[in-house]
Design a protein around this motif. Structure first.
Motif, PDB file in Angstrom:
ATOM      1  N   ARG A  13      15.931   9.862   9.525  1.00  0.00           N
ATOM      2  CA  ARG A  13      14.382   9.654   8.819  1.00  0.00           C
ATOM      3  C   ARG A  13      13.359   9.435   9.702  1.00  0.00           C
ATOM      4  O   ARG A  13      12.094   9.452   8.854  1.00  0.00           O
ATOM      5  N   ARG A  14      12.733   8.801  10.507  1.00  0.00           N
ATOM      6  CA  ARG A  14      12.593   8.505  11.938  1.00  0.00           C
ATOM      7  C   ARG A  14      11.628   9.894  11.818  1.00  0.00           C
ATOM      8  O   ARG A  14       9.998   9.932  11.487  1.00  0.00           O
ATOM      9  N   ALA A  15      12.317  10.752  11.935  1.00  0.00           N
ATOM     10  CA  ALA A  15      11.708  12.735  12.521  1.00  0.00           C
ATOM     11  C   ALA A  15      11.441  12.891  11.178  1.00  0.00           C
ATOM     12  O   ALA A  15      10.975  13.505  11.400  1.00  0.00           O
ATOM     13  N   HIS A  16      11.890  12.768  10.089  1.00  0.00           N
ATOM     14  CA  HIS A  16      11.395  13.252   8.803  1.00  0.00           C
ATOM     15  C   HIS A  16       9.697  12.478   8.740  1.00  0.00           C
ATOM     16  O   HIS A  16       8.856  13.510   8.344  1.00  0.00           O
ATOM     17  N   ILE A  17       9.275  11.706   8.950  1.00  0.00           N
ATOM     18  CA  ILE A  17       8.434  10.918   8.327  1.00  0.00           C
ATOM     19  C   ILE A  17       7.617  11.167   9.240  1.00  0.00           C
ATOM     20  O   ILE A  17       6.280  11.396   8.903  1.00  0.00           O
ATOM     21  N   LEU A  18       8.000  11.320  10.176  1.00  0.00           N
ATOM     22  CA  LEU A  18       6.761  11.486  11.097  1.00  0.00           C
ATOM     23  C   LEU A  18       6.227  13.515  11.409  1.00  0.00           C
ATOM     24  O   LEU A  18       5.252  13.532  11.228  1.00  0.00           O
ATOM     25  N   GLU A  19       6.913  14.185  11.350  1.00  0.00           N
ATOM     26  CA  GLU A  19       6.907  15.327  10.634  1.00  0.00           C
ATOM     27  C   GLU A  19       5.880  15.626   9.726  1.00  0.00           C
ATOM     28  O   GLU A  19       5.268  16.874   9.496  1.00  0.00           O
ATOM     29  N   VAL A  20       6.670  14.781   8.987  1.00  0.00           N
ATOM     30  CA  VAL A  20       5.412  15.220   7.347  1.00  0.00           C
ATOM     31  C   VAL A  20       4.014  14.844   8.142  1.00  0.00           C
ATOM     32  O   VAL A  20       3.513  15.409   8.115  1.00  0.00           O
ATOM     33  N   ALA A  21       3.839  13.499   8.320  1.00  0.00           N
ATOM     34  CA  ALA A  21       2.335  13.180   9.092  1.00  0.00           C
ATOM     35  C   ALA A  21       1.963  14.189   9.627  1.00  0.00           C
ATOM     36  O   ALA A  21       1.084  14.561  10.005  1.00  0.00           O
ATOM     37  N   ALA A  22       2.826  14.594  10.562  1.00  0.00           N
ATOM     38  CA  ALA A  22       2.770  15.908  11.058  1.00  0.00           C
ATOM     39  C   ALA A  22       1.994  16.664  10.399  1.00  0.00           C
ATOM     40  O   ALA A  22       0.752  17.803  11.166  1.00  0.00           O
ATOM     41  N   ARG A  23       2.376  17.093   9.745  1.00  0.00           N
ATOM     42  CA  ARG A  23       1.843  18.303   8.571  1.00  0.00           C
ATOM     43  C   ARG A  23       0.576  17.787   8.417  1.00  0.00           C
ATOM     44  O   ARG A  23      -0.250  19.208   8.072  1.00  0.00           O
ATOM     45  N   GLU A  24       0.881  16.843   8.425  1.00  0.00           N
ATOM     46  CA  GLU A  24      -0.236  16.707   7.330  1.00  0.00           C
ATOM     47  C   GLU A  24      -1.934  16.775   8.454  1.00  0.00           C
ATOM     48  O   GLU A  24      -2.813  17.087   7.970  1.00  0.00           O
ATOM     49  N   PHE A  25      -1.526  15.702   9.283  1.00  0.00           N
ATOM     50  CA  PHE A  25      -2.540  15.526  10.359  1.00  0.00           C
ATOM     51  C   PHE A  25      -2.799  16.693  10.989  1.00  0.00           C
ATOM     52  O   PHE A  25      -4.471  17.052  10.851  1.00  0.00           O
ATOM     53  N   GLY A  26      -1.892  18.245  11.250  1.00  0.00           N
ATOM     54  CA  GLY A  26      -2.272  18.682  11.555  1.00  0.00           C
ATOM     55  C   GLY A  26      -3.079  20.102  10.658  1.00  0.00           C
ATOM     56  O   GLY A  26      -3.572  20.671  11.309  1.00  0.00           O
ATOM     57  N   ALA A  27      -2.750  19.701   9.408  1.00  0.00           N
ATOM     58  CA  ALA A  27      -3.545  20.595   8.909  1.00  0.00           C
ATOM     59  C   ALA A  27      -5.317  20.305   8.127  1.00  0.00           C
ATOM     60  O   ALA A  27      -5.520  21.054   8.308  1.00  0.00           O
ATOM     61  N   LEU A  28      -5.270  18.812   7.994  1.00  0.00           N
ATOM     62  CA  LEU A  28      -6.771  18.298   7.898  1.00  0.00           C
ATOM     63  C   LEU A  28      -7.034  17.469   9.274  1.00  0.00           C
ATOM     64  O   LEU A  28      -8.015  16.790   8.771  1.00  0.00           O
ATOM     65  N   GLY A  29      -6.970  17.197   9.706  1.00  0.00           N
ATOM     66  CA  GLY A  29      -7.282  16.747  10.919  1.00  0.00           C
ATOM     67  C   GLY A  29      -7.027  15.213  10.447  1.00  0.00           C
ATOM     68  O   GLY A  29      -6.580  14.873   9.852  1.00  0.00           O
ATOM     69  N   GLU A  40       4.013   9.854  -0.449  1.00  0.00           N
ATOM     70  CA  GLU A  40       4.449  10.575  -1.737  1.00  0.00           C
ATOM     71  C   GLU A  40       5.471  11.615  -0.925  1.00  0.00           C
ATOM     72  O   GLU A  40       6.088  11.923  -0.666  1.00  0.00           O
ATOM     73  N   LYS A  41       4.612  12.480   0.612  1.00  0.00           N
ATOM     74  CA  LYS A  41       5.860  13.065   0.717  1.00  0.00           C
ATOM     75  C   LYS A  41       6.912  12.953   1.625  1.00  0.00           C
ATOM     76  O   LYS A  41       8.137  13.396   1.591  1.00  0.00           O
ATOM     77  N   ALA A  42       6.595  12.546   2.296  1.00  0.00           N
ATOM     78  CA  ALA A  42       7.437  11.553   3.188  1.00  0.00           C
ATOM     79  C   ALA A  42       8.690   9.772   1.893  1.00  0.00           C
ATOM     80  O   ALA A  42      10.035  10.137   2.826  1.00  0.00           O
ATOM     81  N   ASP A  43       7.976   9.965   1.072  1.00  0.00           N
ATOM     82  CA  ASP A  43       9.076   9.230   0.263  1.00  0.00           C
ATOM     83  C   ASP A  43       9.018   7.987  -0.189  1.00  0.00           C
ATOM     84  O   ASP A  43       9.976   7.261   0.711  1.00  0.00           O
ATOM     85  N   LEU A  44       7.698   7.570   0.412  1.00  0.00           N
ATOM     86  CA  LEU A  44       7.608   6.257   1.415  1.00  0.00           C
ATOM     87  C   LEU A  44       6.766   5.634   0.907  1.00  0.00           C
ATOM     88  O   LEU A  44       5.285   5.596   0.436  1.00  0.00           O
ATOM     89  N   SER A  45       6.936   3.702   0.559  1.00  0.00           N
ATOM     90  CA  SER A  45       6.190   3.069  -0.423  1.00  0.00           C
ATOM     91  C   SER A  45       5.012   3.103  -0.125  1.00  0.00           C
ATOM     92  O   SER A  45       5.125   2.614   1.627  1.00  0.00           O
TER      93      SER A  45
END
Length: 212
Positions: A13-29, A40-45
């Motif tokens: 679960r930790r890895a999923h949250i961080l990798e979703v965030a990494a893709r967002e930061f990686g794509a858009l800075g 939303e993508k990490a299914d986290l409120s």
């Protein structure tokens, strides 16, 4: 950095949250990334996010550390097991493994780009500086071992050697970030060979006659 309660989540679960965030930061800075889209993508409120992280900056730092850990895990080695006859071969293989990881996980390169586009003062102080210092500490340990083996020059102060390696590494990273989408795996491995060859030429003790 994440609050201790984040570390209590299951590793997947930790890895999923961080990798979703990494893709967002990686794509858009950092500036362009949307915390709401990450959640939303990490299914986290949003409530749960603030239970684990102070803010977007805190999440970004966690992502940078996660990416660093992924790269270090792939390139992990025991300095005490290095030998004089294999020192530079191991260095080349280590960089090649990292670059293969970058090709397999492009978001790692994206996060690196996001870090380098931040203002210099943010990289040179605070939590990000501590992450960079960890990398320098590893470099320092390897150079010390190289000196013990006689394959790294000892006529230059250690901190200057570390600075030289860091400068070449940073230049190589910036070139790779600017060109990596046009590079296949073979070209990336060639880039690793060129980097390590640069280190070797700079760091190898001079031989009689002035040759290195």
């Amino acid at each position: 950095m994440p609050r201790p309660r984040f570390e209590k989540l299951p590793p997947e679960r930790r890895a999923h949250i961080l990798e979703v965030a990494a893709r967002e930061f990686g794509a858009l800075g950092y500036e362009g990334a949307s915390l709401n889209r990450i959640l939303e993508k990490a299914d986290l409120s949003k409530g749960a996010a603030y239970y684990y992280f102070d803010d977007k900056a805190d999440l970004f730092l966690a992502v940078v550390r996660h990416c660093q850990e992924q790269a270090m895990f792939v390139a992990w080695l025991r300095p005490e097991e290095l030998r004089a006859d294999t020192f530079w071969d191991v260095a080349r293989t280590t960089y090649q493994r990292q670059f293969v990881l970058f090709r397999q996980s492009p978001w790692l390169m994206g996060v690196a780009r996001a870090v380098w586009t931040l203002p210099a003062q943010l990289r040179e102080s605070g939590p990000l500086a501590a992450i960079f210092e960890q990398g320098q500490s590893i470099t320092r340990t390897i150079l010390t071992r190289g000196r013990e083996l006689g394959v790294v020059r000892d006529d230059v102060p250690e901190e200057l050697l570390v600075a030289w390696v860091g400068a070449i590494d940073s230049a190589g990273d910036r070139w790779l970030l600017a060109n990596w989408e046009q590079l296949d795996e073979a070209a990336m491995q060639r880039h690793a060979e060129l980097l390590v060859d640069g280190f070797r030429r700079l760091l190898t003790p001079a031989q009689p006659g002035g040759k290195s």
